[in-house]
Scaffold this active site. Structure first.
Site, mmCIF file in Angstrom:
data_model
loop_
_atom_site.group_PDB
_atom_site.id
_atom_site.type_symbol
_atom_site.label_atom_id
_atom_site.label_comp_id
_atom_site.label_asym_id
_atom_site.label_seq_id
_atom_site.Cartn_x
_atom_site.Cartn_y
_atom_site.Cartn_z
ATOM 1 N N HIS A 1 24.956 28.548 78.469
ATOM 2 C CA HIS A 1 25.417 28.543 79.850
ATOM 3 C C HIS A 1 24.263 28.965 80.756
ATOM 4 O O HIS A 1 23.221 29.415 80.277
ATOM 5 C CB HIS A 1 26.635 29.475 80.030
ATOM 6 C CG HIS A 1 26.404 30.913 79.696
ATOM 7 N ND1 HIS A 1 26.908 31.534 78.573
ATOM 8 C CD2 HIS A 1 25.694 31.861 80.344
ATOM 9 C CE1 HIS A 1 26.528 32.792 78.550
ATOM 10 N NE2 HIS A 1 25.788 33.029 79.611
HETATM 11 P P1 TYD Z 1 29.756 34.905 77.334
HETATM 12 O O1 TYD Z 1 28.878 35.414 78.424
HETATM 13 O O2 TYD Z 1 30.527 33.639 77.581
HETATM 14 O O3 TYD Z 1 28.861 34.772 76.039
HETATM 15 P P2 TYD Z 1 28.593 33.497 75.103
HETATM 16 O O4 TYD Z 1 28.225 32.359 76.017
HETATM 17 O O5 TYD Z 1 27.480 33.913 74.203
HETATM 18 O O6 TYD Z 1 29.900 33.260 74.378
HETATM 19 O O7 TYD Z 1 30.777 36.054 76.937
HETATM 20 C C1 TYD Z 1 31.757 35.903 75.928
HETATM 21 C C2 TYD Z 1 33.116 36.295 76.490
HETATM 22 O O8 TYD Z 1 33.082 37.638 76.947
HETATM 23 C C3 TYD Z 1 33.558 35.435 77.675
HETATM 24 O O9 TYD Z 1 34.938 35.161 77.520
HETATM 25 C C4 TYD Z 1 33.373 36.311 78.860
HETATM 26 C C5 TYD Z 1 33.474 37.720 78.302
HETATM 27 N N1 TYD Z 1 32.572 38.657 78.998
HETATM 28 C C6 TYD Z 1 33.104 39.692 79.761
HETATM 29 O O10 TYD Z 1 34.333 39.853 79.862
HETATM 30 N N2 TYD Z 1 32.264 40.558 80.388
HETATM 31 C C7 TYD Z 1 30.912 40.418 80.300
HETATM 32 O O11 TYD Z 1 30.156 41.239 80.899
HETATM 33 C C8 TYD Z 1 30.363 39.346 79.522
HETATM 34 C C9 TYD Z 1 28.872 39.148 79.399
HETATM 35 C C10 TYD Z 1 31.235 38.482 78.892
#
Ligand code: TYD
Length: 141
Positions: free
Chosen positions: A50
């Site tokens: 992303h």
């Molecule tokens: P995400 O940033 O989407 O990581 P990846 O792309 O590696 O899967 O984060 C994973 C999940 O965690 C997503 O549902 C959003 C949640 N999240 C939070 O609730 N708070 C945060 O600070 C972060 C970074 C992610």
């Protein structure tokens, strides 16, 4: 210009241990609003995929290693992050992927904003459209 911007986190350690201090707006060039970390990783389970519209982040592999792909829509670069004294800047509008996590990897990420799902671009084609439109606006204005 390289997409790989590293922040030096000097080791203040001695013969007892390594020792790194991170201060908001000092060693890190922004105010830290959020910190999260990734652990219990495995090499065949990449993460990321992303970009963020406004968020800036710095990733530090405090243990182990992983391979970053950074992509601004025009250039793509890879970097293996493997030192607790090296931070990798993840600028806004940079598509990023983390691959090849070592099993012992602990990846700390410092961020300049609170979590906001609306700041994410999760589809690569949408990301390309976004950055190319933005570049077009910039050329026209
Ligand atoms: P995400 O940033 O989407 O990581 P990846 O792309 O590696 O899967 O984060 C994973 C999940 O965690 C997503 O549902 C959003 C949640 N999240 C939070 O609730 N708070 C945060 O600070 C972060 C970074 C992610």
């Amino acid at each position: 210009m390289s997409l790989v911007k590293l922040v030096d986190l000097p080791n203040l350690g001695d013969n007892r241990s390594g020792f790194v201090v991170i201060e908001s707006t000092q060693s890190i060039p922004f105010e830290i609003k959020r910190l999260y970390y990734i652990f219990n990783t495995s090499g065949d389970k990449p993460r990321g995929f992303h970009a963020h519209i406004d968020l800036k982040q710095i990733a530090v592999c405090v243990k182990g290693s992983c391979r970053f792909i950074l992509d601004d829509g025009f250039h793509k670069e890879e970097f293996i992050l493997s030192s607790p004294t090296q931070g990798l800047m993840i600028e806004s509008l940079t598509w990023h992927e983390m691959h090849d996590f070592s099993e012992d990897c602990v990846l700390f990420v410092l961020a300049n904003r609170h979590y906001d799902e609306d700041d994410y671009i999760r589809n690569y084609d949408d990301f390309l459209r976004f950055v190319k439109n933005k570049a077009g606006e910039w050329v026209c204005s």
